[in-house]
Motif scaffolding. Structure first.
Motif, short mmCIF file in Angstrom:
data_model
loop_
_atom_site.label_atom_id
_atom_site.label_comp_id
_atom_site.label_asym_id
_atom_site.label_seq_id
_atom_site.Cartn_x
_atom_site.Cartn_y
_atom_site.Cartn_z
N PHE A 6 20.34 46.38 -17.27
CA PHE A 6 21.64 46.16 -16.63
C PHE A 6 22.72 47.04 -17.28
CE2 PHE A 6 19.71 41.94 -15.53
CZ PHE A 6 19.65 42.17 -14.16
N TYR A 7 22.61 47.21 -18.58
CA TYR A 7 23.55 48.09 -19.29
C TYR A 7 23.41 49.53 -18.78
CZ TYR A 7 25.41 50.96 -23.09
OH TYR A 7 26.09 51.92 -23.81
N ILE A 8 22.18 49.99 -18.66
CA ILE A 8 21.91 51.36 -18.19
C ILE A 8 22.38 51.54 -16.74
CG2 ILE A 8 20.05 52.94 -17.54
CD1 ILE A 8 18.53 51.80 -20.04
N MET A 9 22.11 50.55 -15.91
CA MET A 9 22.53 50.64 -14.51
C MET A 9 24.05 50.64 -14.39
SD MET A 9 19.68 48.26 -12.55
CE MET A 9 20.17 48.82 -10.91
N ALA A 10 24.72 49.88 -15.24
CA ALA A 10 26.18 49.86 -15.22
C ALA A 10 26.73 51.23 -15.60
CB ALA A 10 26.69 48.80 -16.19
N ARG A 11 26.13 51.86 -16.60
CA ARG A 11 26.53 53.21 -17.00
C ARG A 11 26.32 54.18 -15.84
NH1 ARG A 11 29.67 54.47 -21.48
NH2 ARG A 11 28.88 53.47 -23.37
N SER A 12 25.19 54.08 -15.18
CA SER A 12 24.86 54.99 -14.09
C SER A 12 25.83 54.85 -12.93
CB SER A 12 23.43 54.75 -13.60
OG SER A 12 22.50 54.94 -14.64
N ILE A 13 26.11 53.61 -12.55
CA ILE A 13 27.01 53.36 -11.43
C ILE A 13 28.43 53.81 -11.76
CG2 ILE A 13 28.11 51.52 -10.09
CD1 ILE A 13 25.44 50.02 -10.21
N ASN A 14 28.84 53.56 -13.01
CA ASN A 14 30.21 53.85 -13.40
C ASN A 14 30.45 55.31 -13.72
OD1 ASN A 14 32.35 53.64 -16.08
ND2 ASN A 14 32.96 52.75 -14.14
N GLN A 15 29.47 55.99 -14.34
CA GLN A 15 29.71 57.34 -14.83
C GLN A 15 28.71 58.39 -14.33
OE1 GLN A 15 29.95 55.76 -18.98
NE2 GLN A 15 31.77 57.06 -19.11
N GLY A 16 27.80 57.99 -13.48
CA GLY A 16 26.90 58.97 -12.89
C GLY A 16 25.51 59.00 -13.50
N LYS A 17 24.63 59.75 -12.84
CA LYS A 17 23.23 59.80 -13.25
C LYS A 17 23.05 60.37 -14.65
CE LYS A 17 20.49 62.76 -11.22
NZ LYS A 17 19.64 63.39 -10.17
N LYS A 18 23.80 61.43 -14.97
CA LYS A 18 23.64 62.05 -16.28
C LYS A 18 23.97 61.06 -17.40
CE LYS A 18 24.85 66.33 -16.76
NZ LYS A 18 25.63 67.58 -16.92
N ALA A 19 25.07 60.32 -17.22
CA ALA A 19 25.45 59.32 -18.22
C ALA A 19 24.40 58.23 -18.32
CB ALA A 19 26.81 58.72 -17.88
N GLY A 20 23.82 57.84 -17.15
CA GLY A 20 22.79 56.81 -17.16
C GLY A 20 21.55 57.25 -17.91
#
Length: 212
Positions: free
Chosen positions: A25-39
């Motif tokens: 969930f942490y990783i998905m939140a990063r991805s949704i909020n800041q994009g695939k590279k951040a995820g």
């Protein structure tokens, strides 16, 4: 270790990894909020944090942590506080930009995301508890060094988790694009992500050490 044991471990690990946990969930939140590279960078950070737990478990540090309620609580609350801090920071820093995805030249931001993700996972005592409960089921003292077997299983698990978490990161971005579109209000994204971080931090305080 026997080849059949390793395959059994891989099957069991993949089955468990299919069930999303706090790290996912942490990783998905990063991805949704800041994009695939951040995820994907957060996936690498979480993997490093997991590797730290594997090493600690192999040398017995995690075992000590699990038998000491005081030590467990210290690590638990520090980790929870850090997640809540990230959540509050994200929530407060919500901007009015059209897109919250990071620009291409955000090398320093990616490094920051990497070590933040590593800290989040390394300070999660539930990971240590899981490794100590799961790995011994596939370890046999008669098969050689217990430490070596623990490290072998830990390495396999981290590699499997790396692949699984990467798929979740990509899935999160795909869901965002298909359901929300590319132009999503950045302020709303930041507030939702911040709320998720805070919720994960609060939930992590519910972890309890194993009975000795």
């Amino acid at each position: 270790m026997e080849f059949s044991t390793i395959w059994l471990f891989i099957i069991a690990a993949l089955t468990l990894l299919m069930i999303p946990g706090p790290a996912v969930f942490y990783i998905m939140a990063r991805s949704i909020n800041q994009g695939k590279k951040a995820g994907l960078v957060s996936v690498l950070g979480v993997s490093l944090g997991g590797a730290i737990h594997v090493l600690a478990g192999a040398i017995g540090v995690s075992a000590v942590l699990m038998t000491s309620a005081t030590a467990f609580n210290i690590v638990k609350y520090i980790g929870a506080a850090y997640l809540i801090y990230l959540g509050c920071k994200t929530f407060i820093s919500a901007s009015d930009n059209e897109l919250s995805a990071m620009p291409q030249d955000s090398h320093k931001k990616l490094i920051k995301i990497f070590y933040q993700s590593a800290i989040v996972e390394a300070m999660n005592p539930k990971t240590a508890l899981f490794f100590l409960a799961f790995f011994p089921q596939f370890i046999s003292p008669s098969a050689g060094s217990v430490t070596g077997q623990f490290m072998t299983l830990g390495t396999l698990f981290i590699l499997l988790a790396l692949m699984s978490d990467s798929l979740y990161a990509i899935l999160a971005v795909t869901i965002k694009k298909r359901l929300l579109g590319k132009k999503v209000n950045a302020k709303l994204q930041d507030r939702l992500t911040g709320t998720l971080y805070i919720a994960l931090g609060l939930l992590s305080t519910l972890a309890t050490p194993s009975k000795s």
